[in-house]
Write a protein that holds these residues in place. Sequence first.
Motif, short mmCIF file in Angstrom:
data_model
loop_
_atom_site.label_atom_id
_atom_site.label_comp_id
_atom_site.label_asym_id
_atom_site.label_seq_id
_atom_site.Cartn_x
_atom_site.Cartn_y
_atom_site.Cartn_z
N MET A 155 12.16 -7.89 2.87
CA MET A 155 11.33 -8.23 1.72
C MET A 155 10.51 -7.05 1.24
N ALA A 156 10.13 -6.14 2.12
CA ALA A 156 9.23 -5.04 1.75
C ALA A 156 9.96 -3.73 1.49
N GLU A 157 11.09 -3.50 2.14
CA GLU A 157 11.74 -2.20 2.08
C GLU A 157 12.19 -1.79 0.67
N PRO A 158 12.79 -2.67 -0.14
CA PRO A 158 13.18 -2.22 -1.49
C PRO A 158 12.01 -1.70 -2.30
N PHE A 159 10.87 -2.36 -2.21
CA PHE A 159 9.70 -1.90 -2.95
C PHE A 159 9.23 -0.54 -2.44
N VAL A 160 9.09 -0.40 -1.13
CA VAL A 160 8.57 0.85 -0.56
C VAL A 160 9.48 2.02 -0.90
N LYS A 161 10.77 1.85 -0.72
CA LYS A 161 11.71 2.96 -0.89
C LYS A 161 12.01 3.27 -2.35
N GLU A 162 12.05 2.24 -3.20
CA GLU A 162 12.42 2.46 -4.59
C GLU A 162 11.24 2.79 -5.48
N TYR A 163 10.03 2.33 -5.11
CA TYR A 163 8.89 2.51 -6.00
C TYR A 163 7.77 3.37 -5.42
N LEU A 164 7.74 3.57 -4.09
CA LEU A 164 6.70 4.41 -3.50
C LEU A 164 7.25 5.75 -3.03
#
Length: 489
Positions: A121-130
Amino acid sequence: MVESHRCTSVASELEGTLLVSGGLFPYFLLVALEAGGPLRAAILLIVYPLVALLGAVFSDDLPLLVMTFVSTCGLGASDVTAVARATLPRFFLADVRGSAFRALARHPGEKYVVTRLPRLMAEPFVKEYLDADVRVVGKELVVVGRRFSGTVASPGVAAGDRSLGALVAFLGRDRIIDVGPGSGSAGDRKPAFLHVCQERRVVSTPEKATTTLLPRSEYPRPLVFHDGRLVCRPDPLACLAIVLWLPLGVLLSVTRLLLGFLPHGAGLLLAAATGFQMRAELGDSTTEAADRRGTLYACNHQTLMDPVILSTVLRRKVTAVTYSLSSFSELIAPISTVRLTRDRGRDRQIMQSAVARGDLVVCPEGTTCREPYLLRFSPLFAEIAGEVTPAAVRAGGAMFQGSTVRGHKWLDSVFFLMNPTPWYEIRLLAPVATCGGASASSRDVANSVQCMIGDELGFECTGLTRRDKYRMIAGHDGVDARSSSSSSS
């Protein structure tokens, strides 16, 4: 910071550190609603108060385990992944703590984000947007076949100390630095991984600095596309308010749909009485075009109702071109629609015939865009008539989004009109001379119209297309298999 005699890593908790809020419920609710449906979301909303109370008495992990089970049990891995990529990042980004993000971004060594959420749930956000180089440490969802069992497995970080050994083994470093706020970000609960940190760097404290969210201008990657029906962050109280509003919202939506079939003056007044706010600005140079039959309008695309609202403010019937509008949407549309074929030659003839009979509205982006960006304008509209009138459109609502990719698209207008006070702004700009059928300059005309609308709205013009949107959100090109793959208008 890298030391010659030992390797230094930096770790930060996601909830309450990188994110201002430490609450996990909204993200599980979004997964339950968007991947599982309204019934699953309702079950989660009902059981959450009880498990939160029991968790406060017995175990901090209990609410997390129950929310994971209710929101993911039986769902396909692809559905949850799609929600994690297309829906959750918008809510994560809106809650990023600026100081913590900058401190993490400045670190030159290995970086880790630790989360109590399932890693998926968290990895796509962290890797793609941070930061694509950040490693995410979180619980793994157990898969049985191609579906989730609703349970989790290590490695990961929970409230207890059982996961600390897994974290140390995962990081495998001699020295770990935690980057986070001094206190108060996530209540009194301290992340379990702080016990293995040899150093903690405080980037802000409530006494010395107010919490400042990361501004959109500093996003490492711009948020252009996202999906999901909810506008506001679905905290428990917000969800309760939405549930209580639904009966009245449905009634208002049906009423507003029916008002569209009344004469324009009466429909406009009655719609305003229901809370529907419409504002139009007609410049002096556009008055003649608005009074002349056979006008071609090109507008940016906010919702399926763009042509309907334009017809209302003009107080005259217009025709809208569509590609894959549902039968239900055609049925409830108070204006005429013309289906295109994705065959460029045939579509040009269809549109020329339509504008010869009366006013025609086209949305050259080919799909809706929720954020302040304009997608690339397909140039076919610039080959239809000798002149085009650009229309700058903005729309919104406080509860529900008026567009979707993975959801039921035939309900788009219904959901938009369910908002307590939906609003629309339309500004007609000065007419633009087109290329008169010369394809060599049609792209220049399309780009010029895109820039005019972008400047008027303060939106950023991009080269992204409908295909880019559907590939990001749905994993396909967004073209009906029965349709041609030719260029769209």
